[in-house]
Structure formats: C-alpha cells, structure tokens
Design an enzyme around this catalytic site. Structure first.
Site: not given
Ligand SMILES: *Cc1c(COP(=O)(O)O)cnc(C)c1O
Length: 396
Positions: A115, A187
């Site tokens: 990301y 993530d």
């Molecule tokens: C949107 C997103 C984030 C961050 O999330 P927020 O709540 O917008 O800070 C992290 N990882 C991925 C893969 C995302 O799509």
C-alpha cells in the site's frame, strides 16, 4: 453465551463475538457506546494495582473503554490472536505494528506491492529515525533469506499487493524469518480474517484497515492489529507511547459491521467475479488482475491459502489518452471515484503503479483500473462499465 472459535462457523462467530456480559439480568444486544476520558478508581490500592496492568480493563480513555475492548476481543478471536488493538486508522495500525519492533540502525524488508502510504512511512518517516528499508518482489518466497542482513528486524508483507494483486507465499517467508528471529507483519485488509488467517501461516502481527470491510459502510476509520502473545507487548507499548486512540463510536460501528461481514463479503466476492469475467471477455481488456481467477499467475497459491476472495481487483486495458479515460470514468453512473474501498458502493480509480515500484518494476504499458465491486446488482454495474467503454471509444 459463549463462542467456540474452533467449532462455531464464521457466521455464528460474527454474530456473537464482542458482546461482553453486562451487569443485571436483562441486557441489550449490543455493548453500549462508552465514551470516556477520566476513569475513576475506587481506592489508592486499586489505582496502584492498575499501574501494573494499564492495558487490562478501564484505565484512562486513551486506552479505550468497554466498547473498544469488545471490538478488540472479537478481532483477536477472528484472527486466532492472543490480543488485538483497535487504532484510529489502518495506517495507524501499520505504523504501530512496525514501530513496536524497530529502532535506529535496524533494517526492514517491505513487499514492493505494498500500500502506497506504507512505503511513504518507510521512506519519508522511518528513514529519518535511522531505519533502512529494502523492497522485495512479491514472488520472492523463501528467497527472501538472501536479503536478510544482520540488522533485519521486520518483514512486512501484503498479499495480494495493493493495486497489482500479486500474491506472496506467506508460509515460505515466515518459515525463513522465524529461523532467523525476524518478525513478520502482514496487511490482511483484502482477504480479512474470513478468507485468510495470517497467524495460522506464521505471521506475528496481522493488521487490517477495518475502515474497509469490517466497518463496511464507508462511514468510519478504524485499524486493527492482531498479535501473537510474543508480539502483543511490543505493539501495545508502541500504540500507548504514540497516544493512538480509536473512538468508541467508531468501535461501535466496527462491531456493527462485523455482524454482517460474512454475507457482505460473499456478495462482494460473487459480484466481483461476475464483473471480472465480463471484463476478461472485453476487447479493451488486456489482463484481469484477480487472484481467484484461473488466469492469474498466482492462482495456485490462492487456492492453496485462501478461503475466498473479496470485491477488489484490477484490470489492465489498452493504453488510452487522458480525454478517453476521463470520458469513461467521469460519466459513470454507479461507480464512484475516490479513495478507500470495502463499503457497500462500487468504486473505480485509475492508479499508476509504475512510480511506486522499485524492486520489481511494473512494466505493463496499458492503463490500470482498480475496481471495488459493491453490493449493487452486478448487471447494473456491467451496464455502467459497458456505457463507459462506449464513451471511451467515442472520445478517441
Ligand atoms: C486503505 C488501506 C490501508 C489504510 O487504511 P486507512 O484506514 O485508510 O488508514 C492499509 N492497507 C490497505 C491495503 C488499504 O487498502
């Protein structure tokens, strides 16, 4: 009422987790939203006892209230984690997870398809504090060991990667990391714990942008960090030192989102595959980037590791001019253009991953489109895209 995550199905877990017992014989279904800064202690002895365990139960509003704890308990159970931490955004969750492990002079390995803001955290912020980052190709597998340095402390993964949707062999990466005592952070926003359980694949900390599918209604920001027993004190300390706080109203919205998460995700999954199939047959489309499709290069890994897919995928269409792209996207009736995803509404953006990659260049000459398929009827979404392609041609 008690839930057995080893036995109860996911729908049952989502309906019942995070509903702590309330005082009194009659209770409401949902934990009340408890807003607080000050927490009053009944005695000096209790205040002294609390100082030893500031992260167990009510302490001070910043560390959360019963609403926060209910969400954290549910998130930990879903991930098979020791404990979870609710944070004000997905990006806050990412920073807490890595900062718990890193100090000046350390080295971190980050997947090249991470990301974008994760890369900025590493390149613009952690670098200032003497943390060096090396990016690795998503397909590296056990070969990541060749990138290890004596000071490597964290491997950061995301699978599928943002924008380009390559998968990584998480079990292969965590196996070599464990042998060297290197922590792994993943993530897992795309699959959510419903479709992939990072800790079962050896990951130490799984993060989710709960802003996406957990909240599910595009009306709150939330991050979740799920930790093994060994990882929890580090992440919890980082979150505490940084002063991060997830608001109780947001926690309540995240808990509400959990209740319907399975049926929403299954609808996102099914509709996304219908739209992806339709796109794959379009003459303008060069590649569909969706790991659940057999034509995806990492499909074997997908069927080995994942229990399902979500609503987010990419397509590469033939190169287009700016006016053509604008003609297609500006006129869409149902797809909105905007950041984030995971809500009930469909979204589309035209990102450019070329400039984000450093270890494994993105050489695709066509135009990438990233779609989030919402809960609308897929036939209506297809008609919207069909009309979009007609406008694209008319603008040529
Ligand atoms: C949107 C997103 C984030 C961050 O999330 P927020 O709540 O917008 O800070 C992290 N990882 C991925 C893969 C995302 O799509």
């Amino acid at each position: 009422m008690s839930i057995d995550t080893a036995r109860d199905g996911i729908g049952t877990q989502l309906a019942h987790l995070g509903r702590p017992a309330q005082a009194g014989a009659r209770t409401v279904v949902n934990p009340p939203v408890m807003r607080a800064s000050t927490v009053l202690f009944p005695s000096v002895a209790d205040m002294e006892a609390d100082a030893a365990t500031p992260y167990d139960g009510l302490h001070y509003g910043r560390q959360g209230t019963q609403t926060t704890f209910a969400l954290e308990e549910a998130a930990a159970a879903l991930d098979g984690a020791y404990r979870a931490i609710a944070l004000p955004s997905g990006l806050a969750a990412i920073s807490v997870a890595v900062l718990g492990y890193l100090a000046a002079g350390d080295h971190m390995l980050v997947v090249d398809s991470a990301y974008g803001p994760t890369r900025r955290l590493a390149d613009l912020f952690l670098k200032r504090f003497g943390v060096e980052t090396t990016y690795y190709a998503p397909g590296v597998g056990a070969g990541i060991a060749e990138l290890f340095r004596p000071n490597t402390k964290v491997i950061y993964t995301e699978s599928p990667g943002s924008l380009t949707f390559e998968l990584s062999d998480i079990a292969a990466i965590t196996a070599v990391a464990k042998a060297r005592g290197i922590a792994t952070v993943m993530d897992n926003t795309w699959a959510t714990p419903l479709f992939f359980k990072p800790l079962d694949h050896g990951v130490d900390i799984a993060i989710q942008a709960a802003t996406k599918y957990v909240v599910g209604h595009s009306d709150a920001m939330m991050g979740l960090v799920s930790c093994t027993r060994a990882a929890w004190p580090k992440a919890r300390e980082a979150a505490g030192l940084l002063g991060y706080h997830a608001g109780p109203d947001e926690c309540a919205l995240a808990l509400r989102g959990l209740r319907t998460m399975e049926i929403r995700l299954r609808r996102h999954q099914d509709s996304a595959l219908i739209v992806a199939d339709w796109l794959a047959a379009r003459p303008e489309v060069r590649r569909v980037l969706h790991p659940a499709r057999p034509d995806h290069p990492d499909h074997a890994l997908f069927t080995r590791d994942f229990l399902g897919s979500s609503g987010l995928f990419g397509v590469v269409i033939d190169p287009v001019t700016k006016p053509q792209l604008a003609a297609m996207l500006d006129g869409l009736r149902l797809f909105g253009m905007g950041y984030s995803w995971g809500g009930f509404e469909s979204l589309i953006i035209a990102p450019n991953p070329h400039k984000l990659r450093t270890a494994s260049p993105w050489t695709e000459p066509g135009q990438l489109l990233r779609l989030h398929i919402g809960l609308e009827d897929p036939a209506d979404l297809i008609a919207d895209l069909d009309a979009g392609f007609a406008r694209l041609h008319a603008a040529a």
